[in-house]
Design an enzyme around this catalytic site. Structure first.
Site, mmCIF file in Angstrom:
data_model
loop_
_atom_site.group_PDB
_atom_site.id
_atom_site.type_symbol
_atom_site.label_atom_id
_atom_site.label_comp_id
_atom_site.label_asym_id
_atom_site.label_seq_id
_atom_site.Cartn_x
_atom_site.Cartn_y
_atom_site.Cartn_z
ATOM 1 N N ASP A 61 -37.220 -37.996 13.642
ATOM 2 C CA ASP A 61 -36.194 -38.092 12.596
ATOM 3 C C ASP A 61 -36.386 -39.456 11.940
ATOM 4 O OD1 ASP A 61 -33.960 -38.613 11.112
ATOM 5 O OD2 ASP A 61 -32.524 -38.008 12.641
ATOM 6 N N ASN A 88 -41.637 -38.383 1.935
ATOM 7 C CA ASN A 88 -41.247 -37.125 1.297
ATOM 8 C C ASN A 88 -39.972 -36.518 1.891
ATOM 9 O OD1 ASN A 88 -41.857 -34.336 -0.062
ATOM 10 N ND2 ASN A 88 -41.752 -33.902 2.138
ATOM 11 N N TYR A 153 -27.051 -37.725 -3.430
ATOM 12 C CA TYR A 153 -28.495 -37.504 -3.594
ATOM 13 C C TYR A 153 -29.065 -38.404 -4.719
ATOM 14 C CZ TYR A 153 -32.808 -34.739 -4.236
ATOM 15 O OH TYR A 153 -34.119 -34.325 -4.353
ATOM 16 N N ALA A 155 -27.814 -41.164 -5.867
ATOM 17 C CA ALA A 155 -27.761 -42.567 -5.433
ATOM 18 C C ALA A 155 -28.919 -42.870 -4.483
ATOM 19 C CB ALA A 155 -26.424 -42.855 -4.752
ATOM 20 N N LYS A 157 -31.849 -41.410 -4.386
ATOM 21 C CA LYS A 157 -33.133 -41.395 -5.108
ATOM 22 C C LYS A 157 -33.244 -42.580 -6.070
ATOM 23 C CE LYS A 157 -34.778 -37.619 -3.178
ATOM 24 N NZ LYS A 157 -35.937 -37.671 -2.281
HETATM 25 P P1 NAI Z 1 -37.534 -29.008 1.735
HETATM 26 O O1 NAI Z 1 -36.111 -28.942 2.159
HETATM 27 O O2 NAI Z 1 -38.295 -27.729 1.607
HETATM 28 O O3 NAI Z 1 -38.364 -30.012 2.637
HETATM 29 C C1 NAI Z 1 -37.845 -31.221 3.101
HETATM 30 C C2 NAI Z 1 -38.405 -31.457 4.475
HETATM 31 O O4 NAI Z 1 -37.910 -32.695 4.991
HETATM 32 C C3 NAI Z 1 -37.974 -30.366 5.463
HETATM 33 O O5 NAI Z 1 -39.110 -29.893 6.133
HETATM 34 C C4 NAI Z 1 -37.038 -31.093 6.406
HETATM 35 O O6 NAI Z 1 -37.046 -30.584 7.716
HETATM 36 C C5 NAI Z 1 -37.596 -32.505 6.357
HETATM 37 N N1 NAI Z 1 -36.622 -33.488 6.806
HETATM 38 C C6 NAI Z 1 -35.299 -33.535 6.515
HETATM 39 N N2 NAI Z 1 -34.718 -34.558 7.166
HETATM 40 C C7 NAI Z 1 -35.691 -35.180 7.874
HETATM 41 C C8 NAI Z 1 -35.711 -36.305 8.742
HETATM 42 N N3 NAI Z 1 -34.596 -36.989 8.994
HETATM 43 N N4 NAI Z 1 -36.885 -36.662 9.306
HETATM 44 C C9 NAI Z 1 -38.021 -35.973 9.061
HETATM 45 N N5 NAI Z 1 -38.057 -34.887 8.247
HETATM 46 C C10 NAI Z 1 -36.910 -34.504 7.662
HETATM 47 O O7 NAI Z 1 -37.507 -29.762 0.330
HETATM 48 P P2 NAI Z 1 -38.657 -29.986 -0.772
HETATM 49 O O8 NAI Z 1 -38.212 -29.307 -1.979
HETATM 50 O O9 NAI Z 1 -39.996 -29.728 -0.222
HETATM 51 O O10 NAI Z 1 -38.439 -31.555 -1.028
HETATM 52 C C11 NAI Z 1 -39.324 -32.564 -0.600
HETATM 53 C C12 NAI Z 1 -38.914 -33.861 -1.257
HETATM 54 O O11 NAI Z 1 -38.934 -33.694 -2.671
HETATM 55 C C13 NAI Z 1 -37.497 -34.306 -0.907
HETATM 56 O O12 NAI Z 1 -37.445 -35.698 -0.773
HETATM 57 C C14 NAI Z 1 -36.691 -33.866 -2.107
HETATM 58 O O13 NAI Z 1 -35.536 -34.642 -2.275
HETATM 59 C C15 NAI Z 1 -37.702 -34.092 -3.221
HETATM 60 N N6 NAI Z 1 -37.431 -33.356 -4.440
HETATM 61 C C16 NAI Z 1 -37.424 -31.969 -4.450
HETATM 62 C C17 NAI Z 1 -37.156 -31.297 -5.625
HETATM 63 C C18 NAI Z 1 -37.127 -29.807 -5.693
HETATM 64 O O14 NAI Z 1 -36.781 -29.292 -6.783
HETATM 65 N N7 NAI Z 1 -37.487 -29.064 -4.668
HETATM 66 C C19 NAI Z 1 -36.868 -32.025 -6.860
HETATM 67 C C20 NAI Z 1 -36.914 -33.445 -6.725
HETATM 68 C C21 NAI Z 1 -37.190 -34.073 -5.560
#
Ligand code: NAI
Length: 245
Positions: A61, A88, A153, A155, A157
């Protein structure tokens, strides 16, 4: 990227997985971090190994400094310290500010911002010594523009963008670049369950008239880590089909 070690946080699915695969295509050693989704991380690992590179999965985590330490220790043991770090991992806990709990505010900041701080802090000392490092923070278009229902969120980012620029200034002389990517609306599990009316309103605000794919973000990450981006630091690259200009 041959012989480069890459840590990607939150890489059990979505954008993190796509980033791992894109770096694997470039021949890097891949460290796949996940928090709970061991099965998802294993799928990412198999996809990387099919491309002929070495990959490991590490449960941690990243919001907790001592767990982030374990992630870096595992990377060091398997391949050596990372040359490239992609922060990420991210979560959302959306609500209007009036209804947002203190707990939901804190949790989003802890993962999205503090988690990135933890990993960056653990990465910079060896990168500085090696006079080489590439740190890529996955921010969001929302960190630039704000968004209804996402005060926590947005804030987190916006904070990540401030972290990016500050560390970029601190480390530029050491040939460590620090950049952020601001994705727009990307089709992943994070956005899957948004109501249809929200999705169609979003689509109408995207000049490219399509939602982004995880690969769109992953290709930008590989670009920022590659030679072509050696003189780029402290920048925020939007990958959003023109949503925010
Ligand atoms: P997702 O929810 O599919 O993947 C996020 C991953 O981070 C998940 O596998 C989750 O288990 C992991 N995670 C969460 N908390 C964690 C922790 N404390 N330690 C380790 N891993 C942890 O989301 P997605 O869409 O792949 O997003 C990836 C990144 O891109 C994020 O930072 C998100 O904020 C950002 N993002 C996504 C957008 C979208 O439209 N999908 C738009 C803008 C940014």
């Amino acid at each position: 990227m041959d012989k480069r070690n890459v840590i990607v946080t939150g890489a059990g699915r979505g954008i993190g997985r796509a980033i791992c695969v894109e770096f694997a295509k470039e021949g890097a050693n891949i460290v796949i971090n996940y928090s709970r989704d061991a099965e998802g991380a294993e799928i990412t690992k198999n996809l990387c190994e099919e491309l002929g590179v070495k990959a490991i999965t590490v449960a941690a985590d990243v919001a907790k400094y001592n767990e982030a330490e374990k992630l870096f220790a595992a990377c060091e043991e398997a391949f050596g310290m990372p040359h490239i770090l992609v922060n990420n991992a991210g979560i959302t806990k959306d609500n209007l500010l009036m209804r947002m709990s203190e707990e939901d505010f804190d949790k989003v900041i802890e993962v999205n911002l503090k988690g990135s701080f933890n990993c960056t802090k653990l990465a910079v000392s060896s990168m500085s010594k090696k006079r080489y490092g590439r740190i890529i923070n996955i921010a969001s278009v929302v960190g630039l523009s704000g968004n209804i229902g996402q005060a926590n969120y947005a804030a987190s980012k916006a904070g990540l963008i401030g972290l990016t620029k500050s560390v970029a200034k601190e480390l530029a002389r050491r040939n460590v670049t620090v950049n952020a990517i601001a994705p727009g609306f990307i089709e992943t599990d994070m956005t899957l369950n948004l109501p249809d009316e929200v999705k169609s309103a979003m689509l109408s605000s995207i000049p490219a008239n399509r939602f982004g794919q995880a690969e769109d973000v992953a290709k930008a990450a590989v670009f920022l880590a590659g030679e072509a981006a050696d003189y780029i630091t402290g920048q925020v690259i939007s990958v959003d089909g023109g949503m925010h200009m």
